[in-house]
Design a protein around this motif. Structure first.
Motif, PDB file in Angstrom:
ATOM      1  N   LEU A  52     -11.560   4.423  -2.501  1.00 30.24           N
ATOM      2  CA  LEU A  52     -10.368   3.610  -2.722  1.00 30.24           C
ATOM      3  C   LEU A  52     -10.450   2.211  -2.121  1.00 30.24           C
ATOM      4  N   VAL A  53     -11.296   2.019  -1.110  1.00 29.12           N
ATOM      5  CA  VAL A  53     -11.324   0.744  -0.381  1.00 29.12           C
ATOM      6  C   VAL A  53     -11.580  -0.460  -1.285  1.00 29.12           C
ATOM      7  N   PRO A  54     -12.576  -0.436  -2.173  1.00 30.71           N
ATOM      8  CA  PRO A  54     -12.787  -1.636  -3.006  1.00 30.71           C
ATOM      9  C   PRO A  54     -11.552  -2.034  -3.802  1.00 30.71           C
ATOM     10  N   GLY A  55     -10.859  -1.060  -4.387  1.00 28.41           N
ATOM     11  CA  GLY A  55      -9.662  -1.374  -5.154  1.00 28.41           C
ATOM     12  C   GLY A  55      -8.547  -1.930  -4.279  1.00 28.41           C
ATOM     13  N   ILE A  56      -8.408  -1.378  -3.062  1.00 30.89           N
ATOM     14  CA  ILE A  56      -7.389  -1.871  -2.128  1.00 30.89           C
ATOM     15  C   ILE A  56      -7.658  -3.328  -1.773  1.00 30.89           C
ATOM     16  N   LEU A  57      -8.905  -3.636  -1.493  1.00 33.84           N
ATOM     17  CA  LEU A  57      -9.253  -5.010  -1.112  1.00 33.84           C
ATOM     18  C   LEU A  57      -9.017  -5.974  -2.276  1.00 33.84           C
ATOM     19  N   ARG A  58      -9.364  -5.562  -3.490  1.00 37.08           N
ATOM     20  CA  ARG A  58      -9.136  -6.439  -4.656  1.00 37.08           C
ATOM     21  C   ARG A  58      -7.645  -6.677  -4.857  1.00 37.08           C
ATOM     22  N   ASP A  59      -6.843  -5.601  -4.698  1.00 38.43           N
ATOM     23  CA  ASP A  59      -5.407  -5.729  -4.907  1.00 38.43           C
ATOM     24  C   ASP A  59      -4.773  -6.668  -3.881  1.00 38.43           C
ATOM     25  N   LEU A  60      -5.162  -6.492  -2.602  1.00 41.95           N
ATOM     26  CA  LEU A  60      -4.592  -7.358  -1.559  1.00 41.95           C
ATOM     27  C   LEU A  60      -5.039  -8.798  -1.736  1.00 41.95           C
ATOM     28  N   ASP A  61      -6.275  -9.008  -2.143  1.00 40.42           N
ATOM     29  CA  ASP A  61      -6.772 -10.370  -2.366  1.00 40.42           C
ATOM     30  C   ASP A  61      -6.009 -11.028  -3.510  1.00 40.42           C
ATOM     31  N   ALA A  62      -5.747 -10.252  -4.568  1.00 40.01           N
ATOM     32  CA  ALA A  62      -5.000 -10.794  -5.705  1.00 40.01           C
ATOM     33  C   ALA A  62      -3.575 -11.158  -5.311  1.00 40.01           C
ATOM     34  N   ALA A  63      -3.036 -10.457  -4.314  1.00 45.27           N
ATOM     35  CA  ALA A  63      -1.680 -10.743  -3.842  1.00 45.27           C
ATOM     36  C   ALA A  63      -1.647 -11.838  -2.796  1.00 45.27           C
ATOM     37  N   GLY A  64      -2.819 -12.421  -2.488  1.00 44.07           N
ATOM     38  CA  GLY A  64      -2.878 -13.505  -1.514  1.00 44.07           C
ATOM     39  C   GLY A  64      -2.815 -13.034  -0.071  1.00 44.07           C
ATOM     40  N   LEU A  95       0.819  -1.222   0.000  1.00 39.25           N
ATOM     41  CA  LEU A  95       0.000   0.000   0.000  1.00 39.25           C
ATOM     42  C   LEU A  95       0.852   1.271   0.000  1.00 39.25           C
ATOM     43  N   SER A  96       2.132   1.146   0.281  1.00 41.66           N
ATOM     44  CA  SER A  96       2.986   2.329   0.323  1.00 41.66           C
ATOM     45  C   SER A  96       3.108   2.999  -1.035  1.00 41.66           C
ATOM     46  N   SER A  97       2.696   2.302  -2.090  1.00 43.27           N
ATOM     47  CA  SER A  97       2.759   2.888  -3.434  1.00 43.27           C
ATOM     48  C   SER A  97       1.556   3.770  -3.737  1.00 43.27           C
ATOM     49  N   LEU A  98       0.580   3.796  -2.839  1.00 43.32           N
ATOM     50  CA  LEU A  98      -0.600   4.647  -3.055  1.00 43.32           C
ATOM     51  C   LEU A  98      -0.187   6.109  -3.122  1.00 43.32           C
ATOM     52  N   SER A  99      -0.729   6.818  -4.065  1.00 40.39           N
ATOM     53  CA  SER A  99      -0.386   8.231  -4.245  1.00 40.39           C
ATOM     54  C   SER A  99      -0.965   9.078  -3.116  1.00 40.39           C
ATOM     55  N   ASP A 100      -0.138   9.993  -2.566  1.00 40.61           N
ATOM     56  CA  ASP A 100      -0.554  10.952  -1.541  1.00 40.61           C
ATOM     57  C   ASP A 100      -1.158  10.269  -0.318  1.00 40.61           C
ATOM     58  N   ALA A 101      -0.649   9.095   0.031  1.00 38.08           N
ATOM     59  CA  ALA A 101      -1.150   8.365   1.191  1.00 38.08           C
ATOM     60  C   ALA A 101      -0.051   8.221   2.234  1.00 38.08           C
ATOM     61  N   THR A 102      -0.468   8.197   3.510  1.00 40.13           N
ATOM     62  CA  THR A 102       0.448   7.918   4.611  1.00 40.13           C
ATOM     63  C   THR A 102       0.083   6.555   5.180  1.00 40.13           C
ATOM     64  N   VAL A 103       1.021   5.617   5.154  1.00 35.60           N
ATOM     65  CA  VAL A 103       0.755   4.238   5.569  1.00 35.60           C
ATOM     66  C   VAL A 103       1.581   3.924   6.806  1.00 35.60           C
ATOM     67  N   SER A 104       0.923   3.344   7.817  1.00 34.88           N
ATOM     68  CA  SER A 104       1.626   2.912   9.027  1.00 34.88           C
ATOM     69  C   SER A 104       1.059   1.566   9.453  1.00 34.88           C
TER      70      SER A 104
END
Length: 330
Positions: free
Chosen positions: A279-291, A254-263
């Motif tokens: 953004l949440v639906p896309g984040i969930l799809r991306d993480l699911d695709a990454a296992g 998630l650190s690649s998200l534009s203009d986001a602060t991740v901790s």
């Protein structure tokens, strides 16, 4: 709302406290248009009440200029006082007097005839739901009733500009909500310009169309509540995982998200970013695709306190333990 109601340039007020010079207000530049409802926010000692006292002619500026309704607050004090209403943090009515009598006396002090003052008092008593208690001694009224009476006293001469300094302080949630409703209704009916200070951030968010954040006597932000939150805070997305390892992998992705602060901490990842719900639906799809399995998701919208925390590193709700310049000015 094209006419200027308040204009300050380099407005400054210094106090001497135990031989030390305290800068309560430092070069404040403000512009409030006629008809606006503006909230002035900041921690205790930020200079809010001192600013209101200068604008209402109660104390003179050390330097700089200020005009209210086109009148200089130093050279034209009488004219300024005729066009403003001011409700301070304390109750303004004499406790032994009846509420309606206090309203009439206030009207007479502004040069109204007795008949006009009585008619105006009756109008305000009705609009502020004081009919059942207006003829009782002020000392017998509840906190919410006294506060509404203060509002009525500030409005008795139909001012073009109303200053409200912490109007809801000491009120329970129901009375706070009722008072907010009355203020908005009166503004809609009379077109009154309103400037309020408050520590209730939800109050400022719900009522004000513009928020001015003050810290250390200067303006640090000035915009609509929505824009301040979007520009200076962003939404908080909280993701829960089954293990710290999954959380670490998710944070790295998630650190690649534009203009986001991740901790991340433990099995949780927090993402501060504008447009969180989108953004949440896309984040969930991306993480699911990454296992990477997400076990819980929450999105919290930013508050005005988040704005101030981001701007200054501290909360709007933080008080000061030493005597503030606002108390010195009283």
């Amino acid at each position: 709302m094209n006419d200027t109601m308040i204009q300050t340039t380099g407005l400054t007020r210094h106090f001497t406290v135990k031989k030390d010079v305290v800068e309560a207000v430092r070069g404040l530049d403000l512009h409030v248009a006629e008809g606006e409802l503006v909230a002035l926010l900041g921690p205790n000692g930020a200079g809010k009440s001192t600013t209101l006292r200068m604008l209402t002619t109660l104390i003179p500026p050390t330097s700089g200029t200020a005009t209210v309704a086109g009148y200089d607050v130093v050279a034209r004090q009488r004219e300024v006082r005729r066009v403003i209403g001011y409700i301070g943090q304390g109750n303004g009515a004499a406790h032994a007097q009846r509420g309606r009598d206090e309203l009439v006396s206030q009207g007479r002090a502004y040069g109204m005839s007795t008949r006009d003052a009585k008619a105006r008092a009756d109008e305000l008593v009705a609009s502020l739901d004081l009919a059942a208690v207006a003829d009782r001694p002020v000392s017998s009224l509840s906190g919410g009733q006294k506060r509404r009476l203060d509002i009525a006293m500030g409005l008795i001469h139909a001012p073009r500009l109303l200053f409200l300094d912490e109007p809801s302080t000491g009120l329970d949630p129901q009375n706070r909500a009722n008072l907010q409703e009355h203020i908005l209704k009166l503004r809609a009916e009379h077109g009154t310009t309103i400037v309020l200070t408050t520590h209730y951030l939800d109050e400022a968010d719900a009522m004000a169309e513009r928020v001015i954040v003050v810290d250390h006597g200067t303006v640090i932000a000035d915009d609509t509540p929505a824009r301040l939150k979007a520009d200076h805070a962003g939404d908080l997305i909280t993701l829960g995982f089954g293990s710290g390892g999954d959380a670490g992998r998710a944070a790295a992705r998630l650190s690649s998200l534009s203009d986001a602060t991740v901790s991340s901490g433990g099995a949780t990842v927090e993402v501060r970013v504008a447009g969180g719900p989108r953004l949440v639906p896309g984040i969930l799809r991306d993480l699911d695709a990454a296992g990477i399995a997400v076990e819980s998701t929450a999105v919290n919208r930013p508050t005005l306190d988040d704005v101030f925390l981001n701007l200054t590193g501290r909360s709007l709700r933080e008080g000061v333990v030493t005597t503030s310049t606002e108390e010195v000015a009283a």
